[in-house]
Design an enzyme around this catalytic site. Structure first.
Site, short mmCIF file in Angstrom:
data_model
loop_
_atom_site.label_atom_id
_atom_site.label_comp_id
_atom_site.label_asym_id
_atom_site.label_seq_id
_atom_site.Cartn_x
_atom_site.Cartn_y
_atom_site.Cartn_z
N ASP A 46 3.41 1.74 -4.79
CA ASP A 46 2.48 2.51 -5.63
C ASP A 46 2.14 1.60 -6.80
OD1 ASP A 46 1.17 4.11 -7.40
OD2 ASP A 46 2.58 5.79 -7.27
N VAL A 47 0.89 1.15 -6.86
CA VAL A 47 0.53 0.15 -7.88
C VAL A 47 0.58 0.71 -9.30
CG1 VAL A 47 -0.92 -1.25 -6.37
CG2 VAL A 47 -1.96 0.62 -7.68
N THR B 45 -16.04 1.93 4.67
CA THR B 45 -14.57 1.95 4.75
C THR B 45 -14.14 3.42 4.78
OG1 THR B 45 -14.14 2.16 2.39
CG2 THR B 45 -14.47 -0.08 3.21
N TYR C 219 -14.34 6.73 -12.31
CA TYR C 219 -14.38 5.56 -11.44
C TYR C 219 -15.20 4.44 -12.09
CZ TYR C 219 -15.01 2.84 -7.15
OH TYR C 219 -15.01 1.84 -6.21
N LYS D 140 -13.79 0.73 -13.31
CA LYS D 140 -14.26 -0.53 -12.73
C LYS D 140 -14.93 -1.42 -13.78
CE LYS D 140 -12.84 0.19 -8.53
NZ LYS D 140 -11.81 -0.66 -7.91
N ASP E 90 0.85 -1.20 0.00
CA ASP E 90 0.00 0.00 0.00
C ASP E 90 0.88 1.24 0.00
OD1 ASP E 90 -2.06 2.00 0.78
OD2 ASP E 90 -3.26 0.26 1.23
N THR F 254 -15.51 5.66 2.07
CA THR F 254 -16.91 6.11 2.05
C THR F 254 -17.28 6.95 3.27
OG1 THR F 254 -17.66 4.09 3.13
CG2 THR F 254 -17.65 4.09 0.72
N1 LIG Z 1 -16.03 1.02 -0.01
C1 LIG Z 1 -16.90 0.79 -0.98
O1 LIG Z 1 -18.11 1.09 -0.87
C2 LIG Z 1 -16.43 0.16 -2.26
C3 LIG Z 1 -17.41 -0.30 -3.14
C4 LIG Z 1 -17.01 -0.90 -4.33
C5 LIG Z 1 -15.67 -1.04 -4.62
N2 LIG Z 1 -14.73 -0.58 -3.74
C6 LIG Z 1 -13.34 -0.76 -4.11
O2 LIG Z 1 -12.70 -1.50 -3.12
C7 LIG Z 1 -11.31 -1.20 -3.12
C8 LIG Z 1 -10.87 -0.86 -1.72
O3 LIG Z 1 -11.53 0.33 -1.33
P1 LIG Z 1 -11.86 0.66 0.18
O4 LIG Z 1 -13.28 1.02 0.25
O5 LIG Z 1 -11.34 -0.41 1.06
O6 LIG Z 1 -11.05 2.03 0.34
P2 LIG Z 1 -9.82 2.43 1.25
O7 LIG Z 1 -9.54 3.83 0.89
O8 LIG Z 1 -10.09 2.08 2.66
O9 LIG Z 1 -8.63 1.48 0.72
C9 LIG Z 1 -7.99 1.71 -0.48
C10 LIG Z 1 -6.49 1.53 -0.24
O10 LIG Z 1 -5.84 1.66 -1.51
C11 LIG Z 1 -4.61 2.35 -1.26
N3 LIG Z 1 -4.12 2.96 -2.48
C12 LIG Z 1 -4.66 3.99 -3.19
N4 LIG Z 1 -3.88 4.28 -4.24
C13 LIG Z 1 -2.83 3.41 -4.21
C14 LIG Z 1 -1.69 3.22 -5.03
N5 LIG Z 1 -1.46 4.00 -6.09
N6 LIG Z 1 -0.84 2.22 -4.71
C15 LIG Z 1 -1.06 1.44 -3.63
N7 LIG Z 1 -2.11 1.59 -2.81
C16 LIG Z 1 -2.98 2.56 -3.10
C17 LIG Z 1 -4.98 3.39 -0.22
O11 LIG Z 1 -3.81 3.87 0.43
C18 LIG Z 1 -5.90 2.60 0.69
O12 LIG Z 1 -5.18 1.99 1.75
C19 LIG Z 1 -11.13 -0.05 -4.11
O13 LIG Z 1 -10.66 -0.56 -5.33
C20 LIG Z 1 -12.52 0.50 -4.24
O14 LIG Z 1 -12.70 1.13 -5.48
C21 LIG Z 1 -15.08 0.02 -2.59
#
Ligand SMILES: NC(=O)c1ccc[n+]([C@@H]2O[C@H](COP(=O)([O-])OP(=O)(O)OC[C@H]3O[C@@H](n4cnc5c(N)ncnc54)[C@H](O)[C@@H]3O)[C@@H](O)[C@H]2O)c1
Length: 242
Positions: free
Chosen positions: A51-52, A178, A143, A147, A34, A181
């Site tokens: 950094d992905v 999370t 976004y 996706k 991360d 959100t």
């Molecule tokens: N929370 C929701 O409602 C929801 C719904 C659908 C999909 N998602 C997807 O689930 C995944 C996780 O989201 P989440 O809700 O846990 O959010 P989150 O913000 O808690 O976690 C996302 C993590 O990704 C890391 N990150 C961001 N850019 C990065 C990079 N360039 N390199 C490495 N790490 C990076 C952030 O530091 C963070 O720790 C995401 O892909 C998000 O789009 C979330």
């Protein structure tokens, strides 16, 4: 998952962290990669900064993991960002950043593990997509596009890697509480969104993490190319009062 080695991108927070927890609880050795360090990684999880969107750093990390643990069995791509904005108001910078992290980042992680997995003739990749990749949304263009592309990429990768014994699936979460959100959670629109789920609530990260663990493990050994909604029924029906 005993002794399996799994890389989880975005593993320091939210869904990635919950996935790491579920995997570690079932015996996996988990590397959480991360941008930001997590305060409380569960036992069995190691943190690595990544950094992905960097091909070089991703390739180097996967090589390091294989050198350290001897193998890589699973990949979870949960690193993701969101930038609200419609066609007219979204900046080009936001568009490019979202696609770079959510789409290109997912591809780069998959590419880094695919070679080693193919050579061993086994492996499982789970990408975190979204219900926003399955349905349109008027104010979240970059976004939703990223996706939707991830869901299609998964089908193509499943076709490419299936003959080598590597499975590739995506999970499309609904509204999950999370850090991503937090803003939404506090607004009336958040409650309205939650009530659009058939179970009449938002989900917990652990509920997605459990599905990730299922798709990564051999329990799902004949499942590939699937997009599994974990969305409390959001995408299953449009409920109207009659
Ligand atoms: N929370 C929701 O409602 C929801 C719904 C659908 C999909 N998602 C997807 O689930 C995944 C996780 O989201 P989440 O809700 O846990 O959010 P989150 O913000 O808690 O976690 C996302 C993590 O990704 C890391 N990150 C961001 N850019 C990065 C990079 N360039 N390199 C490495 N790490 C990076 C952030 O530091 C963070 O720790 C995401 O892909 C998000 O789009 C979330």
């Amino acid at each position: 998952m005993k002794d399996k080695v799994v890389l989880v991108t975005g593993g320091a927070s939210g869904i990635g962290l919950a996935s790491a927890e579920a995997l570690a609880a079932s015996g996996a050795r988990v590397v959480c990669a991360d941008l930001q360090q997590s305060q409380d990684l569960p036992q069995g999880c190691e943190f690595r900064r990544l950094d992905v969107s960097s091909e070089k750093l991703t390739e180097e990390l996967v090589s390091d993991v294989i050198e350290r643990y001897g193998q890589i069995d699973g990949l979870v791509t949960s690193a993701g960002i969101s930038r609200v904005g419609d066609l007219e108001h979204m900046s080009l910078q936001d568009w490019e950043q979202v696609l770079q992290v959510n789409l290109t980042g997912t591809m780069l992680s998959a590419r880094a593990v695919a070679g080693p997995m193919k050579r061993r003739g086994q492996g499982s990749i789970v990408t975190i997509a979204s219900i926003n990749g399955m349905l349109g949304n008027p104010n979240n263009l970059a976004y939703c596009t990223s996706k939707g592309a991830v869901i299609q990429m998964v089908r193509s990768l499943a076709a490419e890697l299936g003959p080598s014994g590597v499975r590739v699936n995506s999970i499309s979460p609904g509204y999950i509480h999370t850090p991503m959100t937090t803003m939404l959670d506090e607004l009336p629109v958040g409650q309205a969104f939650a009530s659009m789920h058939l179970l009449k609530r938002a989900g917990r990260p652990q509920e997605v993490g459990n599905a990730v663990a299922f798709l990564l493990s051999d329990i799902s050994s004949f499942i590939t190319g699937v997009n599994l909604p974990v969305d409390g029924g959001f995408s299953a029906a449009k409920v109207i009062a009659i």
